[in-house]
Each structure stands twice: as C-alpha cells, then as structure tokens.
Design an enzyme around this catalytic site. Structure first.
Site, PDB file in Angstrom:
ATOM      1  CG  ASN A 106      -3.695   2.312  35.631  1.00 27.14           C
ATOM      2  OD1 ASN A 106      -4.877   2.081  35.883  1.00 27.14           O
ATOM      3  ND2 ASN A 106      -3.235   2.371  34.406  1.00 27.14           N
ATOM      4  CG  ASN A 117      -1.230   2.442  25.078  1.00 20.40           C
ATOM      5  OD1 ASN A 117      -0.170   1.962  24.694  1.00 20.40           O
ATOM      6  ND2 ASN A 117      -1.921   1.924  26.092  1.00 20.40           N
ATOM      7  CG  HIS A 151      -2.473   8.615  29.453  1.00 14.35           C
ATOM      8  ND1 HIS A 151      -3.512   8.824  28.567  1.00 14.35           N
ATOM      9  CD2 HIS A 151      -2.469   7.278  29.684  1.00 14.35           C
ATOM     10  CE1 HIS A 151      -4.117   7.678  28.298  1.00 14.35           C
ATOM     11  NE2 HIS A 151      -3.498   6.714  28.956  1.00 14.35           N
ATOM     12  CE  LYS A 167      -4.107  -1.926   2.072  1.00 11.51           C
ATOM     13  NZ  LYS A 167      -4.674  -2.400   3.328  1.00 11.51           N
TER      14      LYS A 167
END
Lengths: 338, 338
Positions: free
Chosen positions: B77, B155, B168, B22
């Site tokens: 977390n 992420n 974050h 691609k």
C-alpha cells in the site's frame, strides 16, 4: 513510523497512521455550512414551528417554553427503534436463536425552533436549557424498571447519520446494557481494583500534566483529544469532579458545561467548516449510578473519515492524524467574536 | 413490535426495527452500476495496466500471469497503516499512555487488469485465482513472528471506504489481536466448554434446519443471512467442514467457494443494483489455527445504512429490515444468465 496507541478504557489498540497523516486543512470540509446551506424555516420540515399538527409527530412529551412559544420540544420518534412496554414482554434466551421484545423508548429532542442552526450557533443559555432537558428526560427514562441503559446522542449532518436537517438530539432507552458499555465498565472496575483509583480521574490528571492534548478548560470541565483517539479531531469532555452519572451534574456544572460544549463545537464549526459529527453523553447504566470506578463524560466524533473493511473486520480503527496536532490546532484557533 | 436478537458469537443484541423496516426496493441503489459508471481503462488510475512504472507503486510483491501479462498483482500500500519490522521495535506498556511501534504489513491485491469490473462480473476461474492469492499472501504474512493476526478485506464503493475504483482487496497484518477478534474467540471457547461443540458448526446445523435464512448452498459452503444480522442483506458464508483457518481450505474447496462467493455477490449486484459493500475473511489469528472451537468464514456487509450516534454510543446496531425477508429475496432472485 506509524504508532499503535492503547485506548485504556477499552483495552484496544488504535493505529495512528503517520504515513497517511493529514493536516487540518486537508480534513477541512469544502461545503456550505448549515446556516448558509439551508433556510431558517422550512415549511416541509416536520420539526419546524407551525407543523406540529400537520405531521405525524403531534404528541409532545415535554417542552421548554418562553412567552408561550416552545424553544425546546421532546416528541416520540416517528419510526422508533423500540416501543414502550405495554403489559408484559416475552424473552426467549433458552435456545440457540435468542430474542426479546424490542421494548424501550426512542425520543427526539427538537433543540431549537430555527431550522438551520446547530449547537455552535446557539446562545450559551440555550445550550444550558438543552442540557437540563437531557437530564430531565434521562431521569424519566431511567425510572422505568425495564430500562437498563440510556443512550443520549446527537447526529449532525448526513455523514453522521442525520436524516433531517433541523437540529435535534435523540434518546434511546434500552432493555439491555450494550457489550461496549459493559466493556468500559469492566475495564474501569479492573483498574480500580488494581490501583484503588478511578481510571477517568487518573486520565484527567495525566492529561493535565501532559498538556499537549488539552483543547479547552473551565472551572468544572476539561476538553481534550484522547491519547488514542480513534478518529481525527475526536474530543472528550470530562467533568473534573468524580460522578458516575450525568444525572447528578448540578445546575452550576451544567451552566459551565454549556459554555465548554458550545466552545468546542464552535472550534470545530469555524476551524473545520462545520464538519458532520456525533456526540454522545456517556453516563452510567442502571445500577452503576454511584460507583467509585465509573465517571460520566461526553465524546464528540467529527465524521471526517469512513470506516471500511478493516474497521468492520477488526473492530480497530486507523486514525490518519496526530492527536497532539489536532489538539494544538483546536486550542490555538482564534474564533470570531461571539 | 420491534425485536432484539442476540448475536451469539459476540453476545451482543441487535435491534430488528420492524417499525422502520424497509423493503428491498426501498434499499435498492439508484445509481449507475460500476460497469456503466466507469471506463474499462483509466490512464490516470495507478492500478491500471501500463501505469506500473508511472505511479509510486512499482514494487510487485507477487503476481498471477497468463501469457506474460499480469491478471492479479500484489503491491505494498502506498500509504501503509503499518510498516514491516526493520531491526527491533519498541513497546511501552508500563505507563498510563501505552504505545508500540506500528509494525506490520499492508498489501493491496489488484484483482483484475480491467478498471470497471467487480467480483460479481469476473469469471468463476478468476475468482478462484484471487482466493488462491489471498491464501498465499495470508500464509506469507502469518509466517512473520511479530504478526499476531491478519485482516483480509475488500472495500467496494465510496460508502464502503474505497478511495480507488479499480477493483482491489487489502490485507493488513497486525502485531496485536484486535479486541473484537478475541471476543469472538472467547465466546466460541466458552460455548465449546459448555456444549463440547463448535458454535459455528452448531449454527450452521440450526440454519439448515430452519431454512428461512439460507441464500445459497453448495457442496462445501452455505451462504445465509445471520439470525441477528446487524445490517440489511448481510450474508455469511460458512464452510461446512470445521477448520479454524482459511489457510487450510483445499483447492477443491476454494474452487467451490469461488462459485458461491461470486453467486452471492451477483445476487447483490443485480438484486440491489451494485450496492457498496465490504467483505472480510475471518480466519483464526496466530496460535489458533487448529482449534475445535473456532471456524473460519466470510462476512459480506452491504453498506445500505449509516452508523450514527446510537451505534457509536452503544456499539449496538439497528437493522431496519428483516433477515428472513432479506434471505428470501436473495434466494429467490432470478439472475441474468451467465
């Protein structure tokens, strides 16, 4: 307290994240199932009957017919990852940048003429015919001297990487044995040397003793959620009888497997509302078809979580659910009558 | 003809699928970028300023302030994958089903007060402060005797596994060394034994000689698309100077890295329209901080393709693009003025 469990087949730890643990109803998909979401025939679908000529996929490698109509059809992938060997191939493994020609095979097995079905909705006899066709194509591909291993898999739904809705499986024949496949082989050799036993046979024994992770049992097969499942509702289907290769499953065993595979997929379909999933037939690579240490099996992976930076960075997985709870849910699920 | 290329750091083959290759404009995202898609402040976002008390994340582990206001904030977390050791932990590695308590740390580094920014849009000095905070937190976590390795990752976007938009990063400190991390370590040891050279230093030399995969160069760093990239537009950032651990990057090197990292992420942001991505800082695990064979680096993985049954079944990857073309596109891209 979260728990780390060891996947003994890869000697890798999986994080069972109890602090973020999710119940089945939190993982259940909120969407239409494939039968409701799509028409039974789509005239633009290259895999629907009537389009064999119109699309690029005119070559039929093999098919299963009833009354002159195909029920299962095998074609070469239109965008193959690898191409068959023509006349000799080049390998360059001497320098720093190592490469070889991408030789191999990439086949698509169109499972059913109907556009919006999936394995959970087929007749058991149809599943049996699919399994027979898997075996036939795998035997054919393993006969090429340059093929080292065959990966047989199914992608269901876009999150599982399926680009077409029409039910199909894929078979990729590789000129190498992948690192993860060899890692499983090496761990099972090591276990066999240490214990004079097959690690898979032992696992099956221990799972049957424990009972808490069993999903379904038949005469020849046992379906269970593995102790160190790397994702929610992952299910392994082990043959009770030790064989290294799927190629040596008998017709009787395949008939039995067609019931077990369909039943497990029905549990996922009705219990979790048709989740996207992959399944893979893990069979011995070239040269390992008759060993005391390797044992073929099927792994089913519903795609209910996403791999993120942690998984890419570590190769480890975080499972936000409890394998024993997943198994109990699937085991106890009351399915609609068939 | 498709090509197989060997990732020499893992001794694994990657399929460069030329038949399904691609172009950049086919991989470019069709969506709003994060700055246009979201507001600059979201009163329901637990990471936005003003919500420190309202949400569960009231504990601040560390922060970087300017004029009394936080610019970077580190918190535990809320749904940790692992929990800090309290007073002793249990390990059961004698039987068949092996487990250990899930001890470790899971921190979130809130990178910026503004809700809809990302690294490509920060000031270079802000990126520098983030890198300094990464180093500070990693040093802290590596000081715990039960921590064997630290995975530092980011992420960006839902396809990359981000569940919150607010920019974050995350840091997970593990009580084990993951199998893939050890595999890279073992390959680099083997290479060093055979060639008396660091495999990473050698790769950097060869990439600079070849030139075709280089994306960006600075005084202390080189960004390039790896020869056997397992997915489109993957970029590695190697320090020119051999060091095993990110912890030993100097202030001057971090200042330089902040420019390089931001520049590469700007190329992805403007060239491919803010693709979802992960990046990971690959630094030496405990006990390997000063070695001749391991060399820290950053890997950036845009999430433009999906892993399907083949990848799950084999552990191998199919890259539907050409690394040299990806690199040329990124290298030659004209960025909007800063």
């Amino acid at each position: 307290m979260p728990e780390l469990r060891q996947n003994i087949l890869l000697k890798e730890w999986v994080i069972i994240a109890t602090e973020r643990s999710k119940r089945p109803d939190q993982l259940r998909e909120e969407k239409l199932n494939c039968e409701s979401a799509y028409p039974s025939h789509d005239e633009n679908c290259p895999f629907c009957p009537g389009n064999e000529e119109k699309t690029g996929n005119t070559t039929t490698l093999d098919q299963m017919e009833i009354n002159g109509k195909w029920h299962i059809r095998v074609i070469p992938n239109k965008y193959p990852a690898l191409l068959p060997l023509d006349d000799g191939f080049s390998v360059n493994t001497s320098g720093f940048f190592r490469s070889m020609d991408g030789i191999g095979h990439h086949e698509v097995l169109i499972e059913h003429p109907q556009h919006n079905l999936t394995v959970a909705l087929y007749e058991p006899t149809h599943v049996y015919h699919i399994l027979r066709m898997y075996q036939k194509r795998m035997a054919h591909l393993m006969s090429f001297p340059y093929v080292e291993s065959v990966i047989l898999f199914r992608n269901h739904g876009s999150r599982a990487g399926a680009s077409l809705v029409h039910p199909h499986s894929q078979i990729i024949a590789l000129p190498v044995i992948p690192r993860d496949v060899m890692a499983r082989m090496n761990e099972s050799i090591r276990y066999h040397e240490e214990h004079r036993a097959c690690i898979f046979c032992t696992m099956l024994e221990r799972e049957l003793e424990a009972g808490t992770r069993i999903v379904y049992e038949s005469e020849y097969f046992v379906a269970f959620v593995p102790y160190a499942a790397f994702s929610p509702f992952a299910v392994w289907i082990f043959p009770r009888k030790h064989k290294s290769s799927f190629l040596y499953a008998t017709e009787e065993e395949l008939a039995d497997l067609s019931v077990v595979l369909r039943e497990v997929l029905r549990k996922l379909y009705f219990g979790l509302n048709d989740p996207d999933y992959n399944y893979i037939v893990r069979s011995a690579p070239q040269g390992y078809s008759h060993t005391a240490f390797f044992h073929w099996y099927i792994t089913i992976v519903p795609r209910l979580t996403r791999s993120a930076g942690f998984e890419l960075g570590s190769g480890m997985f975080i499972n936000p659910s409890i394998p024993e709870e997943n198994a109990a849910f699937l085991r106890e699920l009351v399915l609609p009558s068939d």
